[in-house]
Design a protein around this motif. Structure first.
Motif, short mmCIF file in Angstrom:
data_model
loop_
_atom_site.label_atom_id
_atom_site.label_comp_id
_atom_site.label_asym_id
_atom_site.label_seq_id
_atom_site.Cartn_x
_atom_site.Cartn_y
_atom_site.Cartn_z
N PHE A 20 0.86 -1.26 0.00
CA PHE A 20 -0.05 0.06 -0.12
C PHE A 20 1.06 1.25 0.00
N ALA A 21 0.57 2.16 -0.83
CA ALA A 21 1.09 3.36 -0.67
C ALA A 21 0.18 4.27 0.20
N SER A 22 1.06 5.40 0.71
CA SER A 22 -0.04 5.99 1.43
C SER A 22 0.08 7.69 1.27
N ALA A 23 -0.83 8.48 1.78
CA ALA A 23 -0.63 9.97 1.59
C ALA A 23 0.80 10.59 1.95
N GLU A 24 1.30 10.02 2.98
CA GLU A 24 2.43 10.29 3.52
C GLU A 24 3.73 10.33 2.38
N ASP A 25 3.49 9.25 1.47
CA ASP A 25 4.47 8.88 0.76
C ASP A 25 4.46 10.18 -0.38
N ALA A 26 6.01 10.42 -0.71
CA ALA A 26 6.30 11.43 -2.00
C ALA A 26 5.39 11.55 -3.01
N HIS A 27 5.18 10.22 -3.58
CA HIS A 27 4.23 10.06 -4.88
C HIS A 27 4.36 8.58 -5.35
N THR A 28 3.13 8.32 -5.92
CA THR A 28 2.99 6.99 -6.29
C THR A 28 2.79 6.76 -7.85
N MET A 29 3.64 6.12 -8.52
CA MET A 29 3.37 5.64 -9.96
C MET A 29 3.30 4.36 -10.27
N ILE A 30 2.40 3.84 -10.93
CA ILE A 30 2.37 2.51 -11.32
C ILE A 30 1.94 2.42 -12.89
N VAL A 31 2.73 1.57 -13.52
CA VAL A 31 2.55 1.33 -15.04
C VAL A 31 1.64 0.07 -14.96
N PRO A 32 1.00 -0.14 -16.01
CA PRO A 32 0.17 -1.27 -15.98
C PRO A 32 0.94 -2.64 -15.66
N ASP A 33 2.29 -3.00 -16.30
CA ASP A 33 2.66 -4.14 -15.97
C ASP A 33 3.16 -4.39 -14.46
N ASP A 34 3.12 -3.30 -13.66
CA ASP A 34 3.35 -3.36 -12.13
C ASP A 34 2.15 -3.64 -11.33
N VAL A 35 0.92 -3.66 -11.83
CA VAL A 35 -0.30 -3.88 -11.11
C VAL A 35 -0.31 -5.41 -10.42
N LYS A 36 -0.49 -5.34 -9.49
CA LYS A 36 -0.42 -6.63 -8.44
C LYS A 36 -1.81 -7.12 -8.34
N TRP A 37 -2.07 -8.36 -9.08
CA TRP A 37 -3.74 -8.59 -8.67
C TRP A 37 -3.67 -9.65 -7.73
N ALA A 38 -4.57 -9.74 -6.81
CA ALA A 38 -5.00 -10.78 -5.91
C ALA A 38 -6.27 -11.23 -5.96
N MET A 43 -16.31 -10.24 0.38
CA MET A 43 -17.62 -9.37 0.55
C MET A 43 -18.26 -9.44 -0.98
N LEU A 44 -17.19 -9.81 -2.05
CA LEU A 44 -17.70 -9.69 -3.29
C LEU A 44 -17.91 -11.19 -3.93
N PRO A 45 -18.51 -11.44 -5.03
CA PRO A 45 -18.82 -12.96 -5.46
C PRO A 45 -17.47 -13.47 -5.88
N ALA A 46 -16.99 -14.57 -5.94
CA ALA A 46 -15.84 -15.21 -6.32
C ALA A 46 -15.78 -15.10 -7.63
N GLY A 47 -14.43 -15.09 -8.06
CA GLY A 47 -13.77 -14.98 -9.39
C GLY A 47 -13.25 -13.43 -9.77
N ALA A 48 -13.47 -12.49 -8.95
CA ALA A 48 -12.89 -11.09 -8.95
C ALA A 48 -11.58 -11.21 -8.50
N GLU A 49 -10.74 -10.22 -9.22
CA GLU A 49 -9.45 -9.77 -8.65
C GLU A 49 -9.49 -8.45 -8.41
N VAL A 50 -8.57 -8.14 -7.34
CA VAL A 50 -8.33 -6.57 -7.06
C VAL A 50 -6.91 -6.20 -7.12
N ALA A 51 -6.69 -5.10 -7.30
CA ALA A 51 -5.32 -4.46 -6.89
C ALA A 51 -5.47 -3.12 -6.41
#
Length: 156
Positions: A20-38, A43-51
């Motif tokens: 997790f990045a937080s508001a205290e961090d200087a900045h956050t940059m994520i390019v599509p290849d760096d998105v980490k899915w889990a 609380m959501l129906p099975a089958g979804a992933e979140v990043a």
């Protein structure tokens, strides 16, 4: 408080692997290849992933997450405790308003679409193709189903 407790337990495994990045961090940059899915929380129906891209959905404060769902996925009528701002990144979301999941009363929101919902506004969504949406809101994140029997945490 019970909903908050169930929610917190559902995120324990996810939070252990997410960074997790937080508001205290200087900045956050994520390019599509760096998105980490889990796997999405229970609380959501099975089958979804979140990043989680920014912040922490289990704590107070701003956070941003992406939700990836397969074709045929649906989330029954529900509400959220805070404003929810959503952008469709890919695919198409079929969004409907109200406490009954009437698919004929939905609006197709293709990639690039945007919607914002105030707290406690009942809505539902389904997807005819794999879709990714980006959600920006304030935590702790919650989802309350209009019909408690639709809640995947209680209907198993």
């Amino acid at each position: 408080m019970k909903i908050a407790s169930i929610f917190a337990v559902g995120w324990i495994g996810f939070c252990a692997i997410a960074s997790f990045a937080s508001a205290e961090d200087a900045h956050t940059m994520i390019v599509p290849d760096d998105v980490k899915w889990a796997a999405a929380p229970k609380m959501l129906p099975a089958g979804a992933e979140v990043a989680v891209l920014f912040g922490n959905p289990t704590k107070e404060g701003l956070f941003v997450l992406r939700l990836k769902v397969p074709s045929g996925y649906a989330i029954a009528p529900h509400t959220h405790p805070a404003d929810e701002v959503v952008t469709v990144i890919s695919g198409t979301a079929m969004l409907g308003m109200g406490e009954a999941a009437d698919r004929s009363a939905t609006k197709a929101l293709p990639a690039g679409s945007f919607f914002a919902l105030p707290p406690d506004m009942a809505h539902f969504v389904y997807f005819d193709e794999e879709t990714v949406v980006q959600v920006t809101t304030n935590g702790p994140w919650g989802l309350k189903y209009v019909n408690p029997s639709d809640d995947p945490q209680t209907s198993q």
